[in-house]
Design an enzyme around this catalytic site. Sequence first.
Site, PDB file in Angstrom:
ATOM      1  CD  GLU A   1      93.717  24.783  37.782  1.00  0.00           C
ATOM      2  OE1 GLU A   1      94.039  25.508  38.744  1.00  0.00           O
ATOM      3  OE2 GLU A   1      92.517  24.630  37.412  1.00  0.00           O
TER       4      GLU A   1
ATOM      5  CE  LYS B   1      93.415  29.181  39.430  1.00  0.00           C
ATOM      6  NZ  LYS B   1      93.015  27.840  39.915  1.00  0.00           N
TER       7      LYS B   1
ATOM      8  CE1 TYR C   1      84.606  28.987  44.607  1.00  0.00           C
ATOM      9  CE2 TYR C   1      86.289  30.688  44.550  1.00  0.00           C
ATOM     10  CZ  TYR C   1      85.472  29.777  43.893  1.00  0.00           C
ATOM     11  OH  TYR C   1      85.556  29.651  42.520  1.00  0.00           O
TER      12      TYR C   1
ATOM     13  CB  CYS D   1      90.982  27.264  36.592  1.00  0.00           C
ATOM     14  SG  CYS D   1      89.472  26.353  37.072  1.00  0.00           S
TER      15      CYS D   1
ATOM     16  CE  LYS E   1      81.983  25.024  38.350  1.00  0.00           C
ATOM     17  NZ  LYS E   1      83.047  24.414  39.191  1.00  0.00           N
TER      18      LYS E   1
ATOM     19  CB  SER F   1      68.835  -2.800  53.050  1.00  0.00           C
ATOM     20  OG  SER F   1      68.402  -1.726  52.219  1.00  0.00           O
ATOM     21  N   GLY F   2      67.463  -4.325  50.304  1.00  0.00           N
ATOM     22  CA  GLY F   2      66.152  -4.366  49.678  1.00  0.00           C
ATOM     23  C   GLY F   2      65.552  -2.986  49.543  1.00  0.00           C
TER      24      GLY F   2
ATOM     25  CB  ILE G   1      65.403   3.367  47.103  1.00  0.00           C
ATOM     26  CG1 ILE G   1      65.667   4.114  45.796  1.00  0.00           C
ATOM     27  CG2 ILE G   1      65.500   4.307  48.299  1.00  0.00           C
ATOM     28  CD1 ILE G   1      65.355   3.306  44.573  1.00  0.00           C
ATOM     29  CG  ASP G   2      69.146   5.263  50.234  1.00  0.00           C
ATOM     30  OD1 ASP G   2      68.905   6.134  49.379  1.00  0.00           O
ATOM     31  OD2 ASP G   2      68.687   5.280  51.373  1.00  0.00           O
ATOM     32  CB  SER G   3      71.563  -0.833  49.423  1.00  0.00           C
ATOM     33  OG  SER G   3      70.287  -1.431  49.466  1.00  0.00           O
TER      34      SER G   3
ATOM     35  CG  ASN H   1      71.638   3.117  66.459  1.00  0.00           C
ATOM     36  OD1 ASN H   1      70.947   3.206  65.447  1.00  0.00           O
ATOM     37  ND2 ASN H   1      71.816   4.127  67.282  1.00  0.00           N
TER      38      ASN H   1
END
Length: 571
Positions: A39, A107, A113, A143, A176, A316-317, A319-321, A397
């Site tokens: 598409e 289409k 949505y 689609c 999905k 940072s040491g 998990i996320d980074s 911060n």
Amino acid sequence: MKIGLAQINPKVGDIQGNTTKILGCIEKLSTADIVVFPELCVTGYPPEDLLFNKDFIAESQVAVAKIAKAVNSHQAVIIGCPEHTNGELYNAAFVINNGHIIGTHRKVFLPNYDVFDEMRYFSSGQTGTIIRFVNHTVGIIVCEDLWRPDGPAQWEASQGAQTIISINASPFEHGKMESRLNLIRHMAKTSKVSIVYLNMVGGQDELLFDGASVVVSDDGDIQAVMPSFEESLSLVNVPASSGNDILHNDSSFLANESNSIVHCFDVPMETSDEKPISDLVEAPIDSIANIYKGLVMGIKDYVTKQGFKGVIVPVSGGIDSALVATMSVDALGADRVKLIYLPTRFNSPDSLEDAKKLSDNLDSPLMVLSIDSIFETFDNTLRNELHKESFDIADENLQARIRANIVFYISNATGYLVLSCSNKSEAAVGYGTIYGDMAGGFAPIKDVLKTQVYQLARYRNDLNPVIPERILSRAPSAELNVDQKDQDVLPPYDILDAFINDYMVSNIPIENLTQRYGNEVVSKILRMIKGSEFKRKQAPVGPKISPRSFGKGWRMPIVNGFMPKENTLGD
């Protein structure tokens, strides 16, 4: 019928580049009877307000004409592109043969949505579309037309289509794939048609397109599956359904039982009658591996399509980074990833040790710059000016904002993009510093819950252990104060993440949330979610992997006086 599937990764707005890619695929799939593209592949998806630009539309029409000239009489090509006619704009599938546009399918159902707002740009088509070859009848849909009961796919099947070809730009979300496949198989069996589902692949801003194109026979059996999150070309011999008769009718319009109209076009070519390969094809599976692969592709496409040299990951040491750094190296290679560690007095020796070990494992050098003296200068100046004695959130911060200034300085000096390492759980409740750790040009785990961060990290370590085990096992902390832990402020992440899904995705009423989590937890989290809206509106874009992310599909007002209360609900 031999169909060439071109599961490609177009770039939004790069009409010339996309056209070159399309022409190259047609050449490589020269033995196919029909070559199918996704598409809006000519313009890329979603082109959004580029569709209001008359020059953009004009160039797209020129591109379709150029593609048409390259198609011979022995092959048909189906491509997605806007169609501008009689002052209206349609999301269309163009059918090309022998140097000419034979017809289009416009289409019918325009999604409006979540992340979609196609009604803003397009007019709706009113008919199904059938292409009649000499020995095969094919229905064309775009689609969303596939997802509606009693829609164009059913209209076309009722009027004799033996195969339905659906061209798609269907964004990825975890879970999905199974529902998509179940729908296709159900429709194939109930409508007695083979279905060719060709999906786009690639990353575009906050959207990921997973590809995972499939071909299903009229008994619901999977004939072919294309890989997820990879460009791919494939030749598939599609079985002709025996359930529907080929129509030969002098009229170009046919009415079905529900008085909907099917528009028919004739293509004067005969398709091959090679039998499909009967080898068992496994169904695609939703898994944590799919999420990881999609996020890696999202990083690669955003950085590459935008023309950045590489990325900067402030590690940072934690998990996320660590996860963002690992995915970045997998996406771009170690030589295009700069890791930077910016400690203060509150960072533990373990954090530096883990950051260095991660750097070694990824073969990506680590720059270590202490910001303690900078923080002290800021802190002393501001304390004196404000006559402030306590150490509080403003001081916490400040450290994050100093780090942001430094990484953006390095970004300006090197041409590397700064990645934010904030996750969805933190974003939901505002557990992050605006213009600090939330800052960045792209946020790869923006829609990844904290519990999923750990799942993704463990999955990646199962392939090759690069994230130090101590990062996975120790309690998460922002390390902006002495002995600080996330759970000093937040509910346990398994509870918080379950609540976020119930509230955001499932839209469960407060009465049921209170029964499930208790009034204290519900009240606390709802206040945090509502109070953090202004932060989220200023956060960088990141790839969507869930049914509802903090992006286009979350359109909450910042100034908002509503707070749900259990006693306001009616019976």
